[in-house]
Design an enzyme around this catalytic site. Structure first.
Site, short mmCIF file in Angstrom:
data_model
loop_
_atom_site.label_atom_id
_atom_site.label_comp_id
_atom_site.label_asym_id
_atom_site.label_seq_id
_atom_site.Cartn_x
_atom_site.Cartn_y
_atom_site.Cartn_z
N TYR A 71 0.85 -1.19 0.00
CA TYR A 71 0.00 0.00 0.00
C TYR A 71 0.88 1.24 0.00
O TYR A 71 1.86 1.31 0.74
CB TYR A 71 -0.88 0.00 1.26
CG TYR A 71 -1.82 1.19 1.36
CD1 TYR A 71 -2.84 1.39 0.44
CD2 TYR A 71 -1.67 2.12 2.40
CE1 TYR A 71 -3.70 2.47 0.55
CE2 TYR A 71 -2.54 3.21 2.51
CZ TYR A 71 -3.56 3.38 1.58
OH TYR A 71 -4.41 4.45 1.69
N LYS A 131 3.78 8.88 9.04
CA LYS A 131 3.51 8.28 10.35
C LYS A 131 4.49 8.73 11.44
O LYS A 131 4.28 9.78 12.02
CB LYS A 131 3.41 6.76 10.20
CG LYS A 131 2.22 6.42 9.28
CD LYS A 131 1.84 4.97 9.15
CE LYS A 131 0.54 4.85 8.36
NZ LYS A 131 0.57 4.01 7.21
N ASP A 133 9.16 2.78 0.17
CA ASP A 133 8.10 3.41 0.95
C ASP A 133 8.31 2.99 2.40
O ASP A 133 7.95 1.89 2.81
CB ASP A 133 6.73 2.97 0.44
CG ASP A 133 5.59 3.61 1.22
OD1 ASP A 133 5.84 4.10 2.35
OD2 ASP A 133 4.45 3.62 0.70
C1 LIG Z 1 -0.02 4.51 5.82
C2 LIG Z 1 0.80 4.26 4.61
C3 LIG Z 1 0.79 5.14 3.51
C4 LIG Z 1 -0.19 6.28 3.41
O1 LIG Z 1 0.01 7.23 4.38
P1 LIG Z 1 -1.23 8.21 4.74
O2 LIG Z 1 -0.61 9.17 5.72
O3 LIG Z 1 -2.28 7.34 5.32
O4 LIG Z 1 -1.65 8.85 3.49
C5 LIG Z 1 1.69 4.93 2.49
N1 LIG Z 1 2.54 3.91 2.52
C6 LIG Z 1 2.58 3.02 3.54
C7 LIG Z 1 3.57 1.92 3.52
C8 LIG Z 1 1.69 3.16 4.60
O5 LIG Z 1 1.68 2.26 5.57
#
Ligand SMILES: *Cc1c(COP(=O)(O)O)cnc(C)c1O
Length: 429
Positions: A142, A265, A237
């Site tokens: 994701y 995060k 990511d």
């Molecule tokens: C949570 C998440 C996102 C998206 O971040 P948001 O602040 O919710 O837009 C992107 N990549 C990873 C791996 C994530 O866990």
């Protein structure tokens, strides 16, 4: 009727599905959501006065525990100087200095407001740099909810009723190629089929949005090598893994250097913050120094920067945090593995994140993750909630341990899990 139930009844009439982010709805565990009122340390309390040991941690940001006094003070102090300037401010420089100082692959960074924005913007920079249109991602990874990334995207999409999103144009999705996690031959195949057209490969270096799935030996190194050979950028990511698996993230842990990285995060400590950065020659293409446009009214917000800087500084200056987190993670996840070993379950974990999958086969990619029995997870979730343990309301998410957790919380959690498995057969209707 509980206060949660009353709020949800009203919320459903005012907010789609009653929530501002799908997984909060508890649909994946066939329940109605609990509305939270406050959180402190390792605990979170709902509007009906129930308190739970929290393993969601706002999906990762609360690595030091909720309502950490130093972070709270830093935030309040910043708020006293104004909430937003829409102009350059010192906190942005301090944050950039911290991030580039801690993560060696970052020559430059740009702050944004979410992980979604960060991933979307990193891909734009990669396309601008390479002059290529296509990108490659992995099934079950994701990267936020931007159009081109909502393809086999794990997390809320994996648990919910929507396999892919409506409203995404075929054109947007058609530039996204999907490979198999831990499957380098699928990556090679796509590079052969789309020779010279792939701008970037984006990957969660440890996948945590189909449950926690670790990269097999050689997978990340292989991606690095293939991208170098093909002239594509490798994007990690690290929105979950960044500052979770250590001060230099998964890239430091595995010793693989991406061209660009995406953060979120933890770097905001609970405030809405994201960042992307990496090679200077790529990042200098971002506006206003280059032609790749990207902007944000609230980007680098001074209050958010103060909170994030405080958390990152704390992590940097207290190396015992990661030692403690890893020890707690080991205690929790080896404990869970022992308890569930004869119950057809698999535990994947690294450091302070992990997942208990209700499948007995090894989970190493999307296909093996989705074999998990989500009905059993729903029963497990309910049983633990009743015993005061709050975990992700979906099978395909991580458990997050924080520095505020201690042996007492881990023991109580393992006791709750043990009592679930002891009666699971009898409980099923
Ligand atoms: C949570 C998440 C996102 C998206 O971040 P948001 O602040 O919710 O837009 C992107 N990549 C990873 C791996 C994530 O866990």
């Amino acid at each position: 009727m509980t206060r949660s139930a009353a709020l949800f009844a009203e919320a459903k009439t005012l907010i789609p599905g009653g929530v501002n982010s799908p997984v909060r709805s508890f649909r994946a565990v066939n329940r109605e959501p609990v509305f939270m009122a406050s959180a402190n340390g390792a605990y979170i309390s709902d509007v009906d006065g129930n308190t739970y040991i929290d393993y969601v941690g706002s999906w990762g940001p609360m690595i030091l525990g909720h309502n950490h006094p130093e972070i709270r003070e830093a935030l309040i102090s910043a708020a006293g100087k104004g909430l937003s300037f829409g102009a350059a401010a010192e906190g942005e420089v301090a944050m950039a200095r911290l991030l580039t100082g801690l993560v060696p692959s970052l020559d430059m960074v740009r702050m944004v407001n979410s992980g979604t924005e960060a991933a979307m913007s990193a891909l734009r920079a990669a396309r601008g740099f390479t002059g290529r249109d296509k990108i490659m991602k992995f099934a079950g990874c994701y990267h936020g909810h931007s159009d081109g990334l909502l393809v086999k995207a794990g997390s809320g999409l994996l648990s919910g009723s929507a396999p892919d999103s409506a409203g995404v144009s075929k054109a947007a999705a058609s530039d996204t190629l999907v490979a198999g996690y831990n499957d380098l031959s699928s990556v090679e195949r796509l590079f052969t089929q789309h020779q010279g057209q792939i701008a970037a490969v984006i990957v969660e270096p440890v996948a945590a949005n189909m449950g926690v799935v670790l990269p097999e030996a050689g997978f990340l190194e292989g991606l690095r090598e293939i991208c170098r050979r093909e002239g594509s950028l490798l994007i990690f990511d690290e929105v979950i893994t960044g500052f979770r698996l250590g001060l230099s993230g998964a890239q430091g842990l595995y010793g693989v250097t991406p061209d660009l990285s995406v953060f979120g995060k933890i770097i905001g400590a609970g405030m809405p913050v994201g960042a992307y950065g990496g090679r200077r020659d790529v990042m200098e293409l971002v506006s206003p120094s280059g032609p790749v446009y990207q902007a944000g009214t609230l980007s680098g917000n001074p209050v958010a920067m103060a909170a994030g800087i405080c958390q990152l500084t704390y992590l940097r200056d207290n190396p015992q945090v990661y030692t403690a987190l890893n020890a707690l993670g080991t205690a929790l996840f080896t404990g869970l593995a022992e308890i569930a070993q004869n119950a057809g379950c698999t535990v994947n974990s690294i450091g302070s994140i992990g997942s208990l999958f209700f499948t007995d086969a090894p989970v190493k990619d999307y296909a093996s993750a989705v074999r998990a029995d989500t009905k059993r997870y729903a029963a497990y979730f309910a049983a633990l909630l009743e015993q005061g343990v709050y975990q992700a309301p979906a099978q395909f998410e991580a458990l997050f341990v924080s520095y505020a957790h201690g042996e007492a919380e881990i023991t109580k959690t393992l006791d709750a899990a043990r009592s679930f498995f002891a009666t699971e057969g009898r409980r099923t209707a």
